[in-house]
Structures are given as structure tokens and as C-alpha cells.
Write a protein that holds these residues in place. Structure first.
Motif, PDB file in Angstrom:
ATOM      1  N   ASN A 129       2.135  -8.208  -0.319  1.00  0.00           N
ATOM      2  CA  ASN A 129       1.109  -8.012  -1.362  1.00  0.00           C
ATOM      3  C   ASN A 129       0.732  -6.539  -1.531  1.00  0.00           C
ATOM      4  O   ASN A 129      -0.423  -6.145  -1.374  1.00  0.00           O
ATOM      5  CB  ASN A 129      -0.130  -8.862  -0.999  1.00  0.00           C
ATOM      6  N   VAL A 130       1.727  -5.726  -1.874  1.00  0.00           N
ATOM      7  CA  VAL A 130       1.456  -4.285  -1.976  1.00  0.00           C
ATOM      8  C   VAL A 130       0.471  -3.971  -3.110  1.00  0.00           C
ATOM      9  O   VAL A 130      -0.214  -2.946  -3.076  1.00  0.00           O
ATOM     10  CB  VAL A 130       2.766  -3.478  -2.119  1.00  0.00           C
ATOM     11  N   HIS A 131       0.375  -4.861  -4.088  1.00  0.00           N
ATOM     12  CA  HIS A 131      -0.605  -4.628  -5.154  1.00  0.00           C
ATOM     13  C   HIS A 131      -2.013  -4.549  -4.562  1.00  0.00           C
ATOM     14  O   HIS A 131      -2.765  -3.608  -4.805  1.00  0.00           O
ATOM     15  CB  HIS A 131      -0.540  -5.746  -6.199  1.00  0.00           C
ATOM     16  N   GLY A 132      -2.353  -5.567  -3.745  1.00  0.00           N
ATOM     17  CA  GLY A 132      -3.674  -5.576  -3.127  1.00  0.00           C
ATOM     18  C   GLY A 132      -3.843  -4.444  -2.137  1.00  0.00           C
ATOM     19  O   GLY A 132      -4.898  -3.817  -2.055  1.00  0.00           O
ATOM     20  N   VAL A 133      -2.775  -4.172  -1.391  1.00  0.00           N
ATOM     21  CA  VAL A 133      -2.836  -3.113  -0.372  1.00  0.00           C
ATOM     22  C   VAL A 133      -3.144  -1.763  -1.022  1.00  0.00           C
ATOM     23  O   VAL A 133      -3.929  -0.964  -0.501  1.00  0.00           O
ATOM     24  CB  VAL A 133      -1.500  -3.054   0.413  1.00  0.00           C
ATOM     25  N   MET A 134      -2.537  -1.512  -2.178  1.00  0.00           N
ATOM     26  CA  MET A 134      -2.768  -0.228  -2.850  1.00  0.00           C
ATOM     27  C   MET A 134      -4.118  -0.215  -3.577  1.00  0.00           C
ATOM     28  O   MET A 134      -4.789   0.800  -3.645  1.00  0.00           O
ATOM     29  CB  MET A 134      -1.658   0.030  -3.876  1.00  0.00           C
ATOM     30  N   ALA A 135      -4.502  -1.374  -4.130  1.00  0.00           N
ATOM     31  CA  ALA A 135      -5.690  -1.398  -4.986  1.00  0.00           C
ATOM     32  C   ALA A 135      -6.990  -1.399  -4.187  1.00  0.00           C
ATOM     33  O   ALA A 135      -8.017  -0.934  -4.668  1.00  0.00           O
ATOM     34  CB  ALA A 135      -5.648  -2.626  -5.887  1.00  0.00           C
ATOM     35  N   THR A 136      -6.949  -1.902  -2.962  1.00  0.00           N
ATOM     36  CA  THR A 136      -8.190  -2.120  -2.220  1.00  0.00           C
ATOM     37  C   THR A 136      -9.007  -0.843  -2.032  1.00  0.00           C
ATOM     38  O   THR A 136      -8.457   0.220  -1.739  1.00  0.00           O
ATOM     39  CB  THR A 136      -7.919  -2.764  -0.845  1.00  0.00           C
ATOM     40  N   THR A 137     -10.326  -0.991  -2.183  1.00  0.00           N
ATOM     41  CA  THR A 137     -11.214   0.140  -1.917  1.00  0.00           C
ATOM     42  C   THR A 137     -11.224   0.493  -0.439  1.00  0.00           C
ATOM     43  O   THR A 137     -11.658   1.561  -0.053  1.00  0.00           O
ATOM     44  CB  THR A 137     -12.644  -0.192  -2.383  1.00  0.00           C
TER      45      THR A 137
END
Lengths: 92, 527
Positions: free
Chosen positions: B270-278
Motif C-alpha cells: 500500500n505505497v499510496h497510503g505509506v506516501m500520503a500519510t501525515t
């Protein structure tokens, strides 16, 4: 002259435009909770306020399974088909 | 059907364009001035030109401008001497050696090919040309010539030029958009301005460098490695190679970069979440297996730090690929509150040989002889676990557990995983009591276990279970012991670091499990 190869996905970025605002709230409003803590608290308060000010509006509540991932396609399609407006409760 | 030779148009010494094929038979001889065998061949070619020039073209194709002028002067040439200093024709004719002589018919089809100098072969060539031209043999004193001389390497296969020629050829494997940087522009500044970098300079991904990088894999340059969030950009092997060049990789690192990118672009990671997370999470990459030694990765002194090209550039290549192909940029979809230096690079190898335990990749189902990269989504670290005085395994495990309890917040339990990097001296302490990884995990869970009532939001800290909800629970429920980690398999353990120092390292997880990110391992293609 130096030639280099493009490291990007080569998709030309297109600036997103806001959807025109009608100035009137009517029909169905989707309240989408992305499942971060206290998002439901925010939406509860908003629902109270909106019902008081726009009594004819139908409010439907939705939630993403997890805030870490994009909303599933089925949920997006469901909201799109059933709603005139969406309010999304983002971060905590 | 005889093979068709490549058509070309080159300038002769007077600046006039000479084309092949040209409606009549031709001899094309590729030479270079500093080749002694070419020095032997050029007067013979001149003799062919004088004897048969009225019936067929004799074209000498020279590989350097200066050398061509020298040959014309030295041998008093009247035969056309063509300038192939860009080596395009030499490359197109696919020669390894000079002199290489081709005889072609009027349509440009190859009738004969001669390489180097074999007197008998050249005499036969002379006879064939005489027959084609309907003329007497050229005036050559063959007995004065040596029976055999080897040719020299063509400049078109010289490593200084071969990569450029491959990149520029019509059948080049490169498909990426070419960007021309004006001579007045500084190429490094240009790439900053385009947003291609992580804030540090990158190596300009010229076609030559990308071709060289692609030699690190046998995969087709246009095959798809992954679709990279958030913009769902298609990462072909070529695009990954471009970013690997920019990061400073050597070609032999490319298979690791490819495997790591495949791993992070899975739904599990889930690199999308990994990159997006604050929270500021980033992939941490651990490499196991024989490739560690082969490409010179660091797993010993300073393994998690700077100074090793493979560690630093592999991690950076993956991050640049996510940025450039996926479009994850700080302030865009990358929303980290504080950021994290791991977002530039974090990649290291496990020191399997110094570990008494099963190496990470074998624990995860691979063979010891496999080369594997495993990716973790970590929001912080490496933080130091300092214990220089424990002498028994349980004491040290207790210290490690107490430090791990601080991850995110001491009252935050059962929400994330950790990557624990045990140093060799700490391994030795644990082995005084023959601790296995399972023993260490069990002890960590035991020491970090807290009754639920200690994990409730209170005056001292608002973190923890909602106090109102806690009031509804029974005493028995509030007495239930909650370990730090949801399960022992959320504690990932590897060995790395130097022989000196009783310090281990811990990476703080992000959101563990299916709702967040799970570790993913991928086999590294040995080719």
C-alpha cells in the motif's frame, strides 16, 4: 546539448477545476467518513446543522473501510449514483 | 535471398555527399587509421578503385576525421574516403573488426564479406571484382604481402562509444520521451527545476547511461514492472532504469531496484497510503541472499548509515521512481507532517553469516540461496537501543522491550509492527542463554504487556482507550494484559552492524496489518 530521458510517467498534468457552485443545497448529500478518529463526531455535528438549515435535504452516511487506502470503486460508484453533493470528513 | 546492407549517405573529403546503394555494384571498406592491417588494405582498395572504378564504386569508410585525412595524404588516395566519425555506418554494418570489406550488388545486397587480411581471400576478392567489372586484375604484387594479418577492433564496439551508438540506433530499446537541455542550461539545475529530484543532485539520465543501466537485467526494457500510485504511472524496466541512473546506481543494482519497486506497489504494502500519510512513513528495504556480496552491499559497520553506494542508491532509486513515475511529491499527495530522512533512502543488507538465527528471507519462505528484498513501511527510525551493561539474555530482551514500548507512544499498543536490527554484540549477549528469535519475541511481548486500565486516556495523557468507554468495562476486562504488538509476528528481526557496540536499532512501524501496510518480499531476478 545534453539529451536526457524523461523519468516521469509522461502524463501531462491537467489542472483540476472546481465544479460550478449552484448556491442551493437540495436533493441527497453523501457524508463520507474516511474512518479517521473523530470524523464521525464532525459529521454528526454537521448533520445536525444541515438538517436545521435545510430540512428537505436527504443525508446519507458512508464510510471508507480504512483511511489509509483510496475508497473502493464500488463505494465511489454508489455515492456517485445516489448523491447530488458529497461532504468528506478528512483528517483528525 | 542475399541480405540487404544498410543504406547510408556520408560526406567525402571534399564535403560532397556519397550515397549507398547508388545503382551500381560497390565495395564498402570500413577502416581506421591507427590499424596497421588497415594500412595494408587501403593501398589495395585504391588499386581496386583504379582498376574497376569505371564499373563499380569503391568506398572507403574511415572512422575518424583526422585519421581519414592522414590516410588520404599518406596513400595519395583518389578513391572516395567517407567520414564515419559518428560511427553510425560502422554500427549499422554490425562490424567488430576493421578492415571489414563488403561487396554489394547494384541493389545493395551483400555478395561477399571479408574481415582482416588473409592474402588468399583478398586475391579471390580481386578476382571477383575483376569478373564483375569485366576488367583485368588490378596491378597488385601479392607475393610482397604477408599471408595473414589480424584486424583491429572497430571503434563502433569500443566501450567509449558503443552505449551511445546503441541508444541512438533506429532499433534502440529506448522509448522514453527525450528531453533536450539547451547548452546554456546547467543540466543539474535543469533537473531541479523540473522537479525530478529529492532535493539532492541527480545523475543526468542520458541515453548512453540508461542503455548501460539496462545491461543489468535481461528483462525487456518495455516490460511492465509495476503500476505506481498515486497517479498509477506505468513503471517499465526502462523507466525504472532511468530513475536508477539518476539515483547513482550501477547496472548490477538494477534487479534489486526492480524487485523492491514490485514489492512496494502491491496492495499489501500500500505505497499510496505509506506516501500520503501525515505520519511520514517510508519504505525500508532489507536485502538477503548472495546478491549482497555480489554487489557490495553493507551489512556491517554503519550498515544503516551513509557511505555505501549500493545501500544508498538502491533505496534512493526506489524513492525517485515513486516520486517521478507515481507522482508522490511532498505537498502534493505526500502529506507528511515532519517528513523523515528515510524518505531519501533506507536500504541495507542482513549480516546472515553473523546471525545465529534463520535469516529473514528464509523465515519468509525463500531458499537460503535466493536473493530477496523485503520492504517495510516504517514511520521512524532507526532509533538506538542502548544497553551496555546487561549480561543475560532476559535482561537485554527486557531493555529492548522497554525501548520498543516507546514506539508512537507508550500507551499505544497493538496497532503497528517494528523492524528490530540486532547488533552483533547484542546477538552474543542473547546467545549466552541460547535465545532464539521466538524467545526474544516472547520476552518483548511479556515485558511490554500492560493491563488495559493503564492504557486508558487520562489526565496525564489523552492517548489511549476512550475513558467513557473504559467505564463501561468490567474489572476483569480492564485487568486484561495487552502486549505492545498485536502478535509476535509483528516483530521483525534482522542482524546487522559492526562487531563493536552494544547498541541495536529499531524502526517504528506505521499502521500495521491489512488496513495499513504489511511487509512484502520479492525474489530478485539473478540476471
Amino acid at each position: 546539448m545534453t539529451t536526457i530521458l524523461d523519468p516521469t510517467n509522461e502524463k501531462t498534468p491537467i489542472a483540476r477545476q472546481l465544479t460550478p457552485r449552484s448556491g442551493v443545497i437540495s436533493g441527497t448529500v453523501a457524508f463520507l467518513d474516511i474512518s479517521k478518529p473523530r470524523g464521525d463526531v464532525l459529521l454528526d455535528r454537521l448533520e445536525e446543522q444541515l438538517k436545521a438549515r435545510a430540512p428537505g435535504v436527504d443525508i446519507r452516511r458512508y464510510a471508507k473501510p480504512t483511511f489509509t487506502k483510496p475508497a473502493p470503486d464500488t463505494l465511489r460508484q454508489e455515492i456517485r449514483a445516489a448523491s447530488n453533493f458529497v461532504v468528506e470528513a478528512l483528517a483528525d | 535471398m542475399k541480405p540487404l546492407l544498410p543504406a547510408f549517405s556520408l560526406r567525402d573529403a571534399s564535403g560532397a555527399d556519397v550515397s549507398f546503394p547508388h545503382g551500381r555494384a560497390a565495395v564498402i571498406a570500413l577502416v581506421k587509421e591507427d590499424c596497421p592491417t588497415c594500412g595494408l588494405a587501403v593501398p589495395l582498395l585504391e588499386a581496386f578503385h583504379r582498376a574497376y572504378g569505371s564499373a563499380l564504386d569503391v568506398l572507403i569508410v574511415g572512422q575518424t576525421q583526422e585519421g581519414n585525412a592522414t590516410l588520404v595524404e599518406r596513400h595519395g588516395l583518389t578513391c572516395p574516403m567517407l567520414d564515419d566519425s559518428r560511427l553510425k555506418v560502422s554500427f549499422a554494418f554490425d562490424i567488430d573488426m576493421v578492415p571489414s570489406v563488403f561487396v554489394a550488388d547494384a541493389d545493395g545486397r551483400q555478395l561477399r564479406r571479408v574481415e582482416g587480411f588473409d592474402r588468399a581471400e583478398w586475391q579471390a576478392l580481386d578476382a571477383e571484382l575483376a569478373a564483375m567489372a569485366g576488367a583485368h586484375n588490378a596491378a597488385i604484387e601479392w607475393s610482397a604481402l604477408p599471408p595473414w594479418r589480424p584486424g583491429c577492433g572497430s571503434l563502433s564496439v569500443d566501450p567509449r562509444f558503443a552505449d551511445r551508438l546503441r541508444a541512438e540506433a533506429e532499433n534502440s530499446p529506448l522509448r522514453a520521451r527525450k528531453i533536450e537541455i539547451a547548452p546554456a542550461d546547467d543540466e543539474f539545475e535543469f533537473m531541479f527545476d523540473q522537479g525530478f529530484t529529492d532535493g539532492l543532485p541527480v545523475v543526468p539520465p542520458t541515453p548512453e547511461r540508461v542503455i548501460r543501466m539496462l545491461s543489468g537485467t535481461r528483462r525487456d526494457p518495455q516490460s511492465l514492472v509495476a503500476v505506481v500510485p498515486p497517479n498509477m504511472g506505468e513503471a517499465t524496466v526502462e523507466k525504472v532504469a532511468i530513475n536508477a541512473v539518476m539515483a547513482g546506481c550501477k547496472p548490477e543494482y538494477l534487479p534489486v531496484v526492480i524487485a523492491a519497486l514490485e514489492a512496494v506497489c502491491t496492495d499489501e504494502f500500500n505505497v499510496h497510503g505509506v506516501m500520503a500519510t501525515t505520519m511520514g512513513a517510508s519504505p525500508v528495504m532489507v536485502v538477503n541472499g548472495p546478491i549482497r556480496e555480489r554487489i557490495g552491499m553493507n551489512m556491517k559497520i554503519g550498515a544503516l548509515g551513509q557511505g555505501n553506494r549500493a545501500n544508498a542508491s538502491i533505496g534512493r532509486a526506489v524513492r525517485l521512481a515513486i516520486r517521478n513515475i507515481g507522482g508522490a511529491k511532498p505537498g502534493g499527495t505526500e502529506r507528511s507532517t515532519l517528513g523523515n530522512p528515510m524518505k531519501i533512502t533506507m536500504c541495507f543488507a542482513e549480516w546472515e553469516e553473523r546471525s545465529p538465527w534463520t535469516p529473514l528471507h528464509v523465515e519468509r519462505g525463500f531458499k537460503p540461496t535466493d536473493s530477496v528484498v523485503t520492504v517495510y513501511a516504517m514511520s521512524g527510525g532507526p532509533s538506538l537501543i542502548v544497553d551496555q551493561t546487561s549480561r543475560r539474555a532476559a535482561q537485554l530482551a527486557g531493555s529492548i522491550a522497554m525501548c520498543l514500548e516507546s514506539i508512537h507512544h507508550p500507551k499505544a499498543h497493538m496497532m503497528f509492527d517494528t523492524l528490530l536490527v540486532v547488533s552483533p554484540e547484542h546477538v552474543d549477549t542473547l546467545m549466552t542463554d541460547n535465545y532464539s528469535k521466538a524467545d526474544l519475541r516472547r520476552e518483548i511481548q511479556k515485558v511490554t504487556g500492560r493491563p488495559l486500565r493503564e492504557l486508558v486516556s487520562d489526565e496525564r495523557s489523552g492517548v489511549g482507550m476512550n475513558a467513557e468507554k473504559a467505564k463501561t468495562l468490567s474489572n476483569e476486562a480492564l485487568a486484561r494484559v495487552m502486549p505492545k504488538f498485536l502478535s509476535e509476528d509483528m516483530i521483525h528481526i534482522v542482524v546487522a552492524g559492526s562487531e563493536a557496540g552494544k547498541f541495536s536499532g529499531m524502526f517504528h512501524g506505521w499502521v500495521g496489518g491489512e488496513i495499513g501496510s504489511m511487509p512484502v518480499s520479492r525474489l530478485i531476478d539473478p540476471n
